[in-house]
Design a protein around this motif. Sequence first.
Motif, PDB file in Angstrom:
ATOM      1  N   UNK A 188       0.824  -1.203   0.000  1.00  0.00           N
ATOM      2  CA  UNK A 188       0.000   0.000   0.000  1.00  0.00           C
ATOM      3  C   UNK A 188       0.862   1.258   0.000  1.00  0.00           C
ATOM      4  N   UNK A 189       1.934   1.263   0.796  1.00  0.00           N
ATOM      5  CA  UNK A 189       2.829   2.419   0.812  1.00  0.00           C
ATOM      6  C   UNK A 189       3.514   2.615  -0.537  1.00  0.00           C
ATOM      7  N   UNK A 190       3.907   1.514  -1.179  1.00  0.00           N
ATOM      8  CA  UNK A 190       4.536   1.588  -2.501  1.00  0.00           C
ATOM      9  C   UNK A 190       3.581   2.188  -3.519  1.00  0.00           C
ATOM     10  N   UNK A 246       4.791  -2.468  -9.301  1.00  0.00           N
ATOM     11  CA  UNK A 246       5.166  -1.248  -8.589  1.00  0.00           C
ATOM     12  C   UNK A 246       6.400  -1.417  -7.723  1.00  0.00           C
ATOM     13  N   UNK A 247       6.576  -2.583  -7.119  1.00  0.00           N
ATOM     14  CA  UNK A 247       7.785  -2.809  -6.328  1.00  0.00           C
ATOM     15  C   UNK A 247       9.035  -2.550  -7.164  1.00  0.00           C
ATOM     16  N   UNK A 267       1.042   7.619   5.641  1.00  0.00           N
ATOM     17  CA  UNK A 267       2.050   8.357   6.401  1.00  0.00           C
ATOM     18  C   UNK A 267       3.466   7.903   6.027  1.00  0.00           C
ATOM     19  N   UNK A 268       3.649   6.600   5.817  1.00  0.00           N
ATOM     20  CA  UNK A 268       4.959   6.093   5.385  1.00  0.00           C
ATOM     21  C   UNK A 268       5.332   6.688   4.026  1.00  0.00           C
ATOM     22  N   UNK A 269       4.366   6.690   3.099  1.00  0.00           N
ATOM     23  CA  UNK A 269       4.620   7.249   1.768  1.00  0.00           C
ATOM     24  C   UNK A 269       5.013   8.721   1.858  1.00  0.00           C
ATOM     25  N   UNK A 270       4.335   9.476   2.725  1.00  0.00           N
ATOM     26  CA  UNK A 270       4.646  10.901   2.872  1.00  0.00           C
ATOM     27  C   UNK A 270       6.071  11.113   3.377  1.00  0.00           C
TER      28      UNK A 270
END
Length: 531
Positions: A48-50, A196-197, A282-285
């Motif tokens: 999800x973060x990716x 995406x990975x 939040x991780x993506x940000x």
Amino acid sequence: MTQLDARPQAGDTVRGSAPADGGEGDVGGVGGVRGKGLGGNSVGLMGSAVIGVSTVAPVYCLTSTLGSTAGEVGVQMPAVFLAGFLPMLLVAFAYRELNKVMPDCGTSFTWTVKAFGPRVGWMCGWGLVIATIIVLSNLAGVATSYFWLLAGEITGSASVAALDDSKPVHILTCLALIAVATAISYRGMTATKGIQYALVGLQLVVLALFVTMALNKAGGGADFATSLDFSWSWLNPFAVQSFAAFTAGLSLSIFMFWGWDACLTANEETTGSEKTPGRAALIAMVVLVGSYLATGVAAQMAVGSGTSGLGLANPDTSDNVFAALAGPVMGPGLGVLLFLAVLASAAASLQTTFIPVARTVLAMSAYEAMPASYAKVHPRFRTPGRATITAGVGTGVFYTVMTLVSEHVLVDTIYALGLMICFYYALTAFACAWYFRAELTRSARDLVFKGLFPVLGGALLAAVFAKTLYDMWDPAYGSGSSVLGVGSVFVIGVGLLLLGVVLMAVMERRSPAFFRGEVLTKETPALVVQD
């Protein structure tokens, strides 16, 4: 069975939520919130973060925005990146809190309906949909240009790279890329996640390599005569020379963070749908702001932010700084990797950006706010097949028509994008505070994360919306074209929002039950939960 307050607690089973096995789910539930038959448990926290990082397209954003931002605010570019990160972070908390109680793929649409009613919610959903279509068109065009640029670099042939200058070749290549991205998204989150990975990993590795080599080149050689020594003052937003320059840079910075909410629109397909998407956002940000700061500081140390030579604000190269810096910073061999990273960034984002638009349309259709045909989910892939294909076709038609009719209109449409982004993000942030208004005095945590942070983030974006709207009135904004003395960017931006009002009026005649509040209720009723 016990009647409890309207919010589910940990471990509760809520009627109407999307079942984990991807079944159809109950109709009804939390004020009419419905399961839609999407494939549950398809994506974990990392996947999800990716997806969130990929949708933002960090390498593409950097190459197209580093120079423009430096041109507006000079060496304070890193500070403006932080300033743009702040409202997005505050809004991300609003998304997280709303997702905890309503993990619905309609996200902004569903949540604003629950907070403010069907008409505000419909327009919020429209803002997201039209912004995404604009971005998809732009991403497809960028991916096409870099495809031919990379092909020219690999073959060593200027004539191959020049094929992008041919409109028929450019349009056909663009349509082919859109078709491939649509097909991958159509096949579901599992196919999306695997690709995406690789693409996001490539982007981050090449950025790390670029940062390292740029720092090594700082202060050495004739090509880097404009290099600068690092200063902590670069992180001071109050050092920007004027408020007008600051707001212009802030608008660019906000655009660079847009797209992280794709994590949330995949919530019904995510393991732990109540908590995982919010954490992933939040991780993506954090990954994004770290990448932007590192790249911005390294580039500025290597070549400075001036308007001459390799300076980031050089008007001849500011719209695509990596094309200018790839060779000098990384050398002719490794420089090709930077072109590949930009292509991967645009292509990856082109694919994942179908996620929010297709799932928002699916939700709007499931709740009778759009034609029922878009509520169909593919029986095998468990994806909103019709909505995904429609988004792909719409993107292809839009880009083709705009390219053939007027490239100025296409450019101005992209400039109008910021208006749509601020519009639906701000509405969602305000919806969070209003929806949880009865809980804000329950604890300090509720006051901060459900009230203070969302309101502050929404207010900042609303201010940017108003300032952008004012600036757009000037014909000099964007391509410099005008309609009856009014800037064409203003006409396009406001016109697209008004088109939403017209379409909403049409749907109100076709689906009066939704607009009477009978499908998704504005109130927050008590839930029936299991003991």
